[in-house]
Design an enzyme around this catalytic site. Structure first.
Site, short mmCIF file in Angstrom:
data_model
loop_
_atom_site.label_atom_id
_atom_site.label_comp_id
_atom_site.label_asym_id
_atom_site.label_seq_id
_atom_site.Cartn_x
_atom_site.Cartn_y
_atom_site.Cartn_z
N GLY B 69 0.77 -1.23 0.00
CA GLY B 69 0.00 0.00 0.00
C GLY B 69 0.80 1.28 0.00
N GLN B 70 2.10 1.21 -0.16
CA GLN B 70 2.85 2.46 -0.15
C GLN B 70 3.30 2.84 -1.54
OE1 GLN B 70 5.75 3.15 2.97
NE2 GLN B 70 5.10 1.18 3.80
#
Lengths: 1305, 185
Positions: B69-70
């Site tokens: 998710g980054q």
């Protein structure tokens, strides 16, 4: 050893390309085969001393293999699949030889050495332990191998052979048969005895043999069939020898001591505890004696071995076991988890029991804990004491060894006992702690030992790794580790502690990995803040990276994103402060730390650390960085900075400590500047202050006036004078000048003190006196500072009379500083300056120049340089009024030659300042301020500067001035074009910048771009390209006419544009620039520059410039010009070249020798002989030029160069050249009686060469007398006095039928 | 001997390896990590950040990093103390075709990163429990896996929800790294 060095391991270029395969395996195997072939050949010859060629070939082969294999030093595991193959490939031929009769022939042993060398390389890369496993271990090998080892000559160079053989024997000795049964009994001693005797011998070797021998002896003496009989005597021998050496240590005996300690360490590691226990009582006293003894104090390797041995002995006392009480974090098994998931598939999730939980003393099965307690022998106390002392040792290897010992021994003790050890380790941090300094709550570490802290950190990490540091200790340890993260102790002018910080980071990292997150929660706030500060603000890159990694691990284990989690904003920070971004120190501080200061949770700590620790750092560049960071951080939290930071800095500004006051002054300045900018409406450091608010608004409050502003204003008025004069004054001055600059730029309240002018007077004093400083860096800072201060005082100010008067006084002061005390002398020939132009300038503006001023010439130099520099930075407001005077002063200075000596720096600064003044005047309008006459005079000064070739003891200092001058053109020419375009709108205005001047500038740049100094060439080339591009680019604004044809400009552009041109590389520059000689309008200046290079002295310069030059000359059409405009004929070219001889003296003197040398190059490449057929007169003219050039010259270098030319001319072929040949020969004959013997010798050799090497029958006319001529030339001693040579000269002239000049010296 | 060479020795002795779990969002990375970590997988929201879990498998200690998710994952490829030994690339087998394109490009870009050179690559074709899932052969083709020369790679179909075949994949990556990094003795 310590932290900083280890970085290489990760950062080396090899490491990045983690090699997943042993790419060269086939090549290596082939190479080994080849080597074996050669070696076996040598063995067969049996002498081993065979032809040197063979030895050379094998050595090469070994070297090659080593180079290839060593690439894997960093990741040796990649070799693993191939190791067995390589080792057996190498060992097989060795075995065959060993078993043959050759095995004991010394020559053959020597011949085998290359194979052992390769085996050793493998041992080095992969570790001996791993390699040994692949050696053969046949019983039958034992005795032949031993015999082979004995037969190997004790030659020092063969140490690899002996080392590998000892290792090999140690493996063979592990055979499970009784050694007596295989002892053939050939020797007087038993097999075992002879190995022991041999082994003891090798223990004393200086080379690596002692390690091999230690392993061999250990294997031998710990065998079941020998341990009873041989071990004790051997240990007794060791003890007595060690004690004996200890009592009388020499540089030789220390080797044996090292060997003995090594073998003892190995025995107590590999031997069976049961069989060793009885020997322990005698070992402990030995260890204690050695620890106290002189050997340990002087030799860190011995010390390390003693600590290691003590540890092993200690371990031997204790039963090996895994401490039942140790801390284990619950560790889940992947397979078990998955099995559970599989079983529960589709059902509701079930929490799976986790083994360990929070993990405090996870194992209830504690039964073997207590019964050992009574068994702990007393000696253990002593052993532990040695370990703890070892942690304090000054040598890293000793500390490491001790740390490992602490861990290992604690693991075998009961929990109570181990806790005592942990407690003692933690106590190490407290050693020599002084009471906190006033105003600080932190312990004062000034007196502690960095070694102790490093050792303690290592021990803590080791204990944590083994689970021996129980979670209850964290509370006590964490504060110390946290201090360790910023451990930095001043020692003289630097500080130490990077290794402690590195180790402390390692401790943090291993804590995060070892303990359950819940246990670390109470400490995470402290640790994460300290880690962030270390990761961004530490001076050392490895420490920053270590901290960044530790922080990353913490976030990964404990979690934290946004404002929630154990580490607020943890993930954002991990992304910002990663391995890469903290790599560069400037970026880490100014970008990363500033970004992180935006996070509220960390802001106060970060800013405080910068203000309190970094501003007083011992490294100047760190202090400068700190001040720059504070500037940026003020924008983040002004209130905090004003209330918590600034008040603390003010008293430090006049601190007795140089570093402190330097950092404080810089920081105060930066903070005030930011503060003022914020209050005047700027929101970030990039946003400019709105001009309307610039001068009017009062941006401070009354309260601040009293609390902060007044103290800051008074810093300089009350500054201790001795700080500005004594040691370190340069740094203090730089800082104060910066402070003044910032405060001036901040529009600091003028009426802050009772007396309006008092603080300004002292500010000016600092700036003025710093401009006169001898240090260029100080001057530079002062010059910038003066510009700001002048703007602050006068620019845009009311036109009141006082103000105007003050300004006039100021300008007069500045001008007086750049004048000479005595009228500058006339430029003399050879001084490198144009006499003519200066004379022309003197009457016009010389009035001020000739004013006499008192003062020493030498002392005047420094202010002159400083003020000349400062003028270029003065604000336009002042220039509008006084610009003309200042330009006149600068122009005069550029040309000035001071009393025969020169001040190159002052002229350089003046030239650069002329540019600065004009640039700044642009907004005002140059034409309004500077008259056309003055303008042209100033440009003339720059042209003079372009001709400055002055030299002094530092070399070609004129190059600085040339550079400063020619860098002006790409800036000034477009600027003036714009001015002129604007001005010509007014009717009747004449243009300032005439095309003729522009053309001179272009040609001057072209000349500099082929000259000899790399740096000058590069800068000139870059300036030239900028100028040409500007002229050719029609869209860039006002058209710039350079007064050079577009064809020529395009040719230049084509030659020098492109990224592939490296100006510093002569091989790249000359082939591209020399063809420009074809352009008529560029030829003269380019040729002038080239002559200097071709006649230069550095080899690569001469080689490439000469080859380009001759290529060009040879490509020129012979005969009449072929009609192409851009291709001159050879004849034209030679004529152009000869014109250089007619240049004025100030140009020619510098290049005179070069000119003659280039003439020789022209003759050498055949150019002259080509034209001589139809243009004989040119050859004669050339002769005339050179002859005139050396007329009455006393320069031997020049004369010798001329003789080379005369030789060339004397051997020109063809009938047409007869006249020139005669003249040249005559000149050579004349030189036979030159005043200098060296010239006479050179001339006689020249004549001989000329007469004997001419090929085309040109010398046929002298055939009859040739023998006599040769006789004179070869048999005369030309060093004898001139008088006795006169007759010979007359004889020679007669033989050669040349006329001698009537009157001769 | 410096700190880092000691660390390297320790790592070899304690048989530790570092594995990164990567992939596009919603591929199921955190579910896989939770699954092999024996945690509840019924409720998983998008991962905000990053988790390190330590697991034991076949005698090895796996430090598994989930950095889902980054935007920037470059920060995790390398740090001062350790390097990455293995990569697990998780693919949502039911994803839209354009997302599969993204997936291929991201993976290709990742493998170019020189700091990851030599790391073993395991691709999990996740969500095989859903009916529209592509087979691992199809995914191998879409991702152009056969063109990968620089890394040892292997594709395994799996379902993080049921746990199916996760073990096979993990067995492969651990043994491949072990072959490469540790000498069996």
């Amino acid at each position: 050893m310590d932290g900083p060095l280890t970085l290489k391991l990760v950062d080396g270029p090899r490491c990045d390309e983690s090699q997943s395969h042993f790419e060269e395996s086939k090549d290596v195997s082939r190479k080994i085969d080849q080597l074996i072939g050669m070696v076996l050949h040598n063995v067969a010859i049996e002498t081993g001393e065979s032809s040197a060629q063979w030895n050379h070939a094998t050595a090469n082969c070994v070297l090659l293999l080593r180079v290839v294999l060593e690439r894997y030093q960093e990741q040796p595991v990649l070799l693993d699949p191939h190791l067995e193959g390589m080792v057996s490939q190498l060992v097989e031929p060795i075995r065959r030889v060993i078993h043959s009769a050759n095995g004991t022939v010394p020559g053959a042993c020597k011949a085998l050495h290359p194979l052992y060398s390769v085996l050793y390389v493998l041992c080095k890369i992969r570790g001996a332990k791993t390699i040994v496993k692949f050696l053969t271990h046949d019983v039958a090998d034992l005795e032949p191998t031993l015999a082979h080892l004995n037969a190997t000559p004790p030659d020092l160079a063969l140490w690899e052979s002996r080392y590998v053989l000892l290792l090999w024997l140690s493996l063979i000795l592990m055979i499970p048969f009784d050694l007596k049964t295989i002892d053939s009994g050939d020797t007087s001693h038993s097999l075992v005895d002879s190995i022991v005797i041999q082994g003891k011998l090798f223990l004393g070797y200086a080379g690596k043999e002692y390690e091999g021998s230690a392993i061999l002896l250990t294997r031998l003496l710990t065998r079941r069939d020998t341990v009873e009989t041989h071990l004790t005597p051997f240990l007794e021998w060791c003890t007595s020898q060690a004690l004996e050496i200890q009592s009388n240590i020499t540089s030789n005996s220390v080797h044996l001591l090292r060997g003995i300690l090594c073998v003892l360490c190995t025995i107590y590691k590999l031997g069976l505890r049961a069989s060793l226990q009885s020997t322990l009582p005698q070992l402990v006293p030995l260890c204690m004696t050695l620890t106290e003894g002189p050997a340990c104090n002087t030799n860190s390797l011995i010390k390390k071995l003693v600590v290691k041995l003590t540890q092993r002995v200690g371990l031997c006392f204790l039963k090996p076991k895994l401490a039942a009480w140790r801390y284990q974090r619950g560790s889940r098994s992947l397979a078990v988890n998955l099995a559970n998931i599989g079983a529960l598939n589709g059902k509701e999730p079930v929490t799976i029991a986790v083994k360990g939980g929070l993990g405090i003393a996870s194992n209830p099965d504690n039964d073997d804990g207590d019964d050992d307690e009574d068994d702990v022998p007393e000696e253990i106390e002593q052993v532990i004491q040695v370990m703890l002392n070892g942690l304090r040792d000054k040598d890293t290897i000793v500390r490491w060894s001790a740390a490992k010992g602490v861990g290992r021994i604690s693991g075998r003790l009961s929990q109570d006992f181990a806790n005592e050890i942990v407690s003692s380790v933690i106590d190490l941090f407290q050693e020599d702690i002084l009471p906190p300094e006033t105003g600080s709550t932190l312990p004062n570490l000034a007196a502690v030992s960095d070694s102790t802290w490093h050792g303690a950190c290592l021990a803590v990490a080791e204990l944590a790794r083994r689970g021996l540091l129980m979670p209850v200790w964290l509370e006590k340890v964490v504060p110390w580790i946290s201090l360790g993260l910023s451990f930095d102790i001043k020692r003289g002018s630097h500080s130490i502690g990077a290794h402690v910080r590195d180790a402390a980071n390692y401790v943090c990292w291993s804590f995060f990995r070892a303990y359950d997150p819940a246990l670390l929660l109470p400490h995470i706030a402290t640790l994460s803040r300290r880690l962030i500060i270390t990761a961004t603000l530490d001076r050392e890159v490895n420490v920053r990276r270590a901290a960044s990694a530790a922080f990353q691990e913490g976030v990964g284990r404990l979690g934290g994103s946004g404002g929630i989690g154990a580490i607020p904003n943890g993930i954002d920070i991990v992304t910002v402060a990663d391995y890469f971004s903290v790599g560069n120190r400037n970026a880490a501080v100014l970008e990363v730390a500033v970004t992180l200061a935006q996070y509220k949770d960390y802001r106060a700590e970060i800013i405080s650390h910068v203000a309190e620790v970094m501003t007083i750092h011992w490294d100047k560049s760190m202090r400068v960085l700190a001040s720059q960071a504070l500037y940026k951080m003020t924008f983040i939290d002004l209130d905090f900075v004003l209330t918590a930071v600034l008040p603390g800095l003010i008293p430090k500004a006049a601190s007795f400590d140089l570093s402190v006051r330097h950092g404080a002054c810089l920081s105060i300045g930066e903070i005030c500047l930011a503060w003022s900018q914020i209050r005047r409406g700027s929101h970030s450091e990039t946003e400019p202050v709105s001009p309307t608010k610039d001068l009017v608004s009062i941006w401070w409050t009354e309260e601040e006036m009293e609390s902060v502003i007044t103290p800051i204003t008074n810093i300089i008025p009350t500054y201790p004078k001795n700080f500005l004069e004594t040691f370190g004054s340069d740094l203090t001055r730089t800082a104060l000048c910066r402070l003044v600059e910032c405060l001036a730029n901040a529009n600091w309240p003028k009426g802050a003190t009772n007396d309006v002018t008092s603080h300004l007077t002292s500010w000016w004093d600092v700036v003025h006196s710093s401009l006169a400083n001898r240090d260029e860096i100080v001057q530079d800072g002062a010059a910038t500072s003066m510009a700001s201060l002048a703007r602050y005082c006068w620019a845009g100010a009311d036109d009141s009379n006082t103000s105007r008067e003050q300004l006039s006084l100021f300008v007069e002061k500045v001008l007086s500083k750049i004048r000479f005390a005595n009228a500058p002398s006339q430029a003399t020939p050879g001084s490198g300056l144009v006499g003519g132009t200066k004379e022309a300038a003197a009457p016009r503006y010389g009035g001020k120049l000739t004013q006499q001023q008192p003062g020493s010439l030498l002392l005047d130099r420094f202010p002159r340089r400083g003020y000349a520099l400062a003028i270029g930075k003065l604000p336009e407001g002042i220039l509008r009024i006084h610009g003309a005077n200042l330009i006149a002063g600068l122009a005069a200075l550029v040309r000035a030659v001071e009393g025969g000596g020169e001040d190159a720096e002052a002229r350089r600064n003046a030239a650069a300042s002329i540019v600065g003044v004009y640039e700044r005047l642009e907004s005002v309008g140059i034409r309004k301020v500077i008259s056309r006459e003055l303008f042209q005079d100033s440009m003339e000064a720059l042209f003079v500067g372009m001709e400055d070739y002055s030299t002094d003891s530092r070399g070609d200092v004129g190059s600085w001035i040339r550079e400063a001058c020619f860098k002006a053109w790409p800036i000034l020419i477009p600027l003036f074009a714009k001015e002129d375009a604007a001005g010509s709108a007014d009717v009747g205005e004449t243009v300032y910048m005439v095309q003729d001047m522009n053309a001179r500038a272009v040609k001057g740049l072209l000349r500099q771009s082929v000259e000899k100094i790399d740096r000058v060439r590069e800068n000139a080339g870059i300036a030239l390209l900028r100028l040409v591009n500007r002229a050719l680019n029609a869209d860039a604004g006002v058209k710039v006419n350079l007064g050079v044809s577009v064809v020529a400009l395009n040719a230049i552009k084509e030659a020098i544009e492109g990224s592939d041109l490296n100006w510093l590389n002569t091989a790249s520059v000359y082939p591209r620039l020399v063809p420009l000689l074809a352009m008529d309008e560029l030829r003269d200046e380019l040729l002038l520059g080239l002559v200097v290079s071709v006649g230069g002295i550095s080899e690569s310069l001469v080689r490439f410039s000469t080859s380009s030059f001759t290529d060009f000359v040879n490509s020129l059409p012979n005969g009449k010009s072929n009609g192409k405009i851009n291709n001159p004929s050879l004849k034209q070219f030679v004529v152009a070249f000869m014109a250089l001889f007619a240049r004025p003296a100030y140009v020619k003197d510098r290049i005179s020798v070069s000119l003659i040398e280039v003439t020789d190059v022209l003759i050498g490449c055949g150019a002259i002989s080509k034209i001589v057929g139809y243009a004989m007169e040119d050859a004669s003219l050339l002769f005339g030029c050179v002859k005139k050039e050396v007329f009455k010259s006393r320069d031997v270098k020049k004369l010798l160069a001329a003789i080379k030319v005369f030789i060339g001319l004397a051997t020109l072929p063809g009938v047409g050249a007869l006249d020139v040949r005669r003249k040249a020969l005559a000149q050579l004959v004349v030189y036979l009686t030159h005043t200098y013997p060296r010239v006479r010798r050179a001339s006689s050799e020249g004549l001989y060469i000329a007469l004997t090497t001419a090929s085309g029958g040109e010398m046929d006319e002298y055939e009859d007398s040739m023998e006599a001529i040769e006789d004179i030339l070869l048999s005369t001693d030309w060093d004898q006095s001139v008088a006795s040579l006169k007759d010979l000269r007359v004889q020679m002239a007669g033989y050669l039928r040349v006329q001698l000049p009537a009157a001769k010296v | 001997m410096g700190l880092l060479s000691i660390l390297r020795k320790l790592k070899a002795r304690e048989k530790e390896m570092r594995i990164l779990i990567l992939g596009l969002d919603n591929a199921g990375k955190t579910t896989i990590l939770k699954c092999i970590n024996g945690e509840d997988v019924s409720e998983i929201s998008p991962t905000l950040g990053f988790n390190i879990k330590t697991l034991e498998h076949n005698g090895f200690k796996l430090n598994i990093w989930d950095v889902g998710g980054q935007k920037s994952i470059r920060s995790y490829w390398r740090n001062y103390f350790e390097q990455t030994d293995g990569l697990i690339w998780v693919v949502d087998s039911c994803d839209r075709p354009d997302r599969m394109e993204d997936c291929r490009n991201e993976l290709a870009a990742l493998l170019k990163e020189e700091r990851l050179a030599g790391a073993t690559l395991l691709i999990f074709a996740n969500k095989q429990d859903l009916p529209s899932a592509r087979t691992k052969e199809q995914i191998a083709e879409i991702l152009h896996l056969s063109e990968i020369q620089t890394h040892h790679w292997h594709i395994e179909s799996c379902s993080a929800v049921t746990g199916a075949q996760l073990l096979d994949g993990m067995n492969w990556i651990v043994s491949d790294i072990a072959d490469r990094v540790f000498m069996m003795d």
